[in-house]
Design a protein around this motif. Structure first.
Motif, PDB file in Angstrom:
ATOM      1  N   HIS A  76       0.837  -1.217   0.000  1.00  0.00           N
ATOM      2  CA  HIS A  76       0.000   0.000   0.000  1.00  0.00           C
ATOM      3  C   HIS A  76       0.867   1.261   0.000  1.00  0.00           C
ATOM      4  CE1 HIS A  76      -3.225   2.704   0.891  1.00  0.00           C
ATOM      5  NE2 HIS A  76      -2.986   2.807   2.192  1.00  0.00           N
ATOM      6  N   GLU A  78       0.401   4.397   0.521  1.00  0.00           N
ATOM      7  CA  GLU A  78       0.285   5.405   1.577  1.00  0.00           C
ATOM      8  C   GLU A  78       1.153   5.060   2.788  1.00  0.00           C
ATOM      9  OE1 GLU A  78      -3.682   5.870   3.110  1.00  0.00           O
ATOM     10  OE2 GLU A  78      -3.342   7.952   3.707  1.00  0.00           O
ATOM     11  N   ASN A  80       0.514   3.021   5.344  1.00  0.00           N
ATOM     12  CA  ASN A  80      -0.149   2.891   6.646  1.00  0.00           C
ATOM     13  C   ASN A  80      -1.014   1.630   6.728  1.00  0.00           C
ATOM     14  OD1 ASN A  80      -2.122   3.696   4.900  1.00  0.00           O
ATOM     15  ND2 ASN A  80      -2.863   5.408   6.142  1.00  0.00           N
ATOM     16  N   HIS A  84      -4.600   0.366   8.756  1.00  0.00           N
ATOM     17  CA  HIS A  84      -5.801  -0.202   8.132  1.00  0.00           C
ATOM     18  C   HIS A  84      -6.166  -1.535   8.784  1.00  0.00           C
ATOM     19  CE1 HIS A  84      -6.340   2.711   4.909  1.00  0.00           C
ATOM     20  NE2 HIS A  84      -5.062   2.624   4.599  1.00  0.00           N
TER      21      HIS A  84
HETATM   22 ZN    ZN Z   1      -3.856   3.979   3.574  1.00  0.00          ZN
END
Ligand code: ZN
Length: 131
Positions: A76, A78, A80, A84
């Motif tokens: 992913h 981003e 993070n 999640h």
């Molecule tokens: Zn994310």
């Protein structure tokens, strides 16, 4: 009735929102029913946990970090994915019985907004239904 609350969060942590839930129920005028506390974010959550010893909140964050480490192998973009995973594990909502115009909570229970990817400006909703 639907109530919309805003809050600013730390990097990670549990924020006690029990008084906001109580406030929404009181303002709704509902005496007997249910309320739903809903978090509309994918890296935050809502839970019910101990409100007596503040160490429970920091241990919760520590335990979630151990259970869901930020792995180098996550894809992913981003960055993070751990947040999640924590969000889905803890869950986006809690349903609470309303009786006598108050939330039915155990002696040591409080309602918490869980931030896993802050600091951010967040919101949560409280829907109160009943009579
Ligand atoms: Zn994310």
């Amino acid at each position: 009735m639907l109530f919309d609350f805003k809050l600013s969060t730390p990097s990670q942590g549990l924020i006690d929102i029990t008084s906001e839930v109580q406030e929404a129920i009181a303002e709704s005028g509902v005496n007997e029913g249910i309320c739903i506390v809903f978090c509309p974010h994918t890296t935050a959550a809502v839970t019910i946990n101990e409100n007596a010893d503040p160490d429970v909140k920091s241990d919760f964050v520590l335990g979630m970090d151990k259970a869901f480490p930020d792995l180098d192998s996550f894809c992913h973009a981003e960055g993070n994915s751990d947040a999640h995973l924590k969000s889905s594990t803890v869950g986006a909502s809690e349903t609470i019985i309303v009786t006598g115009g108050k939330p039915l909570l155990g002696t040591w229970q409080g309602v918490y907004f869980c931030e896993f990817d802050g600091p951010r400006n967040r919101r949560f909703y409280v829907k109160v239904m009943g009579e």
